[in-house]
Design an enzyme around this catalytic site. Structure first.
Site, PDB file in Angstrom:
ATOM      1  N   TRP A  29       0.863  -1.179   0.000  1.00  7.89           N
ATOM      2  CA  TRP A  29       0.000   0.000   0.000  1.00  7.89           C
ATOM      3  C   TRP A  29       0.900   1.230   0.000  1.00  7.89           C
ATOM      4  O   TRP A  29       1.864   1.272   0.763  1.00  7.89           O
ATOM      5  CB  TRP A  29      -0.871  -0.019   1.254  1.00  7.89           C
ATOM      6  CG  TRP A  29      -2.128   0.765   1.140  1.00  7.89           C
ATOM      7  CD1 TRP A  29      -2.279   2.080   1.428  1.00  7.89           C
ATOM      8  CD2 TRP A  29      -3.398   0.293   0.718  1.00  7.89           C
ATOM      9  NE1 TRP A  29      -3.577   2.464   1.217  1.00  7.89           N
ATOM     10  CE2 TRP A  29      -4.294   1.373   0.774  1.00  7.89           C
ATOM     11  CE3 TRP A  29      -3.873  -0.945   0.298  1.00  7.89           C
ATOM     12  CZ2 TRP A  29      -5.623   1.261   0.437  1.00  7.89           C
ATOM     13  CZ3 TRP A  29      -5.196  -1.060  -0.039  1.00  7.89           C
ATOM     14  CH2 TRP A  29      -6.056   0.037   0.021  1.00  7.89           C
ATOM     15  N   GLU A  66      -1.535  -6.204   8.319  1.00 10.59           N
ATOM     16  CA  GLU A  66      -0.942  -7.535   8.209  1.00 10.59           C
ATOM     17  C   GLU A  66       0.510  -7.599   8.692  1.00 10.59           C
ATOM     18  O   GLU A  66       1.092  -8.681   8.798  1.00 10.59           O
ATOM     19  CB  GLU A  66      -1.026  -8.025   6.760  1.00 10.59           C
ATOM     20  CG  GLU A  66      -2.440  -8.292   6.269  1.00 10.59           C
ATOM     21  CD  GLU A  66      -3.252  -7.033   5.959  1.00 10.59           C
ATOM     22  OE1 GLU A  66      -4.485  -7.056   6.161  1.00 10.59           O
ATOM     23  OE2 GLU A  66      -2.657  -6.012   5.532  1.00 10.59           O
ATOM     24  N   HIS A 106     -10.952   5.110   9.718  1.00 12.57           N
ATOM     25  CA  HIS A 106     -10.155   3.940   9.360  1.00 12.57           C
ATOM     26  C   HIS A 106      -8.683   4.119   9.750  1.00 12.57           C
ATOM     27  O   HIS A 106      -8.055   3.226  10.317  1.00 12.57           O
ATOM     28  CB  HIS A 106     -10.295   3.664   7.863  1.00 12.57           C
ATOM     29  CG  HIS A 106      -9.636   2.416   7.397  1.00 12.57           C
ATOM     30  ND1 HIS A 106     -10.174   1.181   7.647  1.00 12.57           N
ATOM     31  CD2 HIS A 106      -8.499   2.217   6.690  1.00 12.57           C
ATOM     32  CE1 HIS A 106      -9.383   0.258   7.119  1.00 12.57           C
ATOM     33  NE2 HIS A 106      -8.359   0.871   6.526  1.00 12.57           N
ATOM     34  N   ARG A 145       9.028  12.220   4.390  1.00 14.47           N
ATOM     35  CA  ARG A 145       9.594  11.264   5.331  1.00 14.47           C
ATOM     36  C   ARG A 145      10.198  10.050   4.635  1.00 14.47           C
ATOM     37  O   ARG A 145      10.851   9.238   5.273  1.00 14.47           O
ATOM     38  CB  ARG A 145       8.542  10.863   6.360  1.00 14.47           C
ATOM     39  CG  ARG A 145       8.319  11.994   7.363  1.00 14.47           C
ATOM     40  CD  ARG A 145       6.959  11.961   8.014  1.00 14.47           C
ATOM     41  NE  ARG A 145       6.785  13.090   8.925  1.00 14.47           N
ATOM     42  CZ  ARG A 145       6.483  14.320   8.558  1.00 14.47           C
ATOM     43  NH1 ARG A 145       6.326  14.615   7.282  1.00 14.47           N
ATOM     44  NH2 ARG A 145       6.351  15.283   9.447  1.00 14.47           N
TER      45      ARG A 145
END
Length: 180
Positions: A29, A66, A106, A145
């Protein structure tokens, strides 16, 4: 007011990572950002601490949620492998991902669960697990970052996570040997 430099100050100790085995678990992601962070961690461990490229295992997972499960399973698998054929267990793990706040709750749920999960994996297994998950409010913060983007002052935090993994792995070995 003086401007200070963010980040960890360099350690006075020198750490030799040549015998370390490191696991990097990263998300797919926000992959462009994650890829830069993984590269920063790997290159730092290899160039600054002599960690052998073949001793760095890299695994990917879909998302940040995960990361703790995968890190735990791979630590346990490395222990089983070590017992079966005299292999080395992972000395440290770096979990890398990028969470960017959106318009719903979320972000908060995932960030909290991942932070708690990564800490639990580290404490439950006695293996240092570095929290390399950026939790940013927008895309620009995430790019900065990861050392990407156009803003001055950008810094790849993967570098810091690579340094932290080597330091903690070396210190953990000493502590396990009873050397304080």
């Amino acid at each position: 007011m003086d401007i200070f430099v963010k980040g960890v100050s360099p350690s006075e100790e020198k750490f030799d990572g040549s015998s370390l085995r490191i696991l990097i678990v990263h998300t797919r992601w926000n992959y462009q950002i994650v890829e830069a962070l993984v590269r920063g961690a790997e290159e730092t461990m290899i160039s600054q601490y002599q960690v052998k490229r073949e001793n760095i295992t890299v695994q990917s997972v879909a998302g940040a949620y995960e990361l703790p499960f995968t890190a735990q399973r791979l630590i346990l698998a490395s222990r089983a492998q070590a017992q079966a054929n005299n292999a080395k267990i992972f000395d440290a793990v770096i979990c890398i991902g990028v969470l960017i706040k959106g318009a719903t709750m979320h972000f908060e749920y995932i960030a909290e669960a991942v932070a708690q999960g990564i800490m639990r994996v580290s404490l439950d297994n006695g293996v240092p697990v570095v929290f390399g998950v950026l939790t940013c409010l927008n895309d620009e913060q995430a790019l900065e970052r990861a050392g990407l983007g156009d803003k001055p002052g950008k810094h790849n935090h993967g570098i810091d996570w690579g340094q932290c993994a080597v330091e903690m792995a070396c210190k953990n070995r000493r502590w396990m040997d009873g050397i304080i």
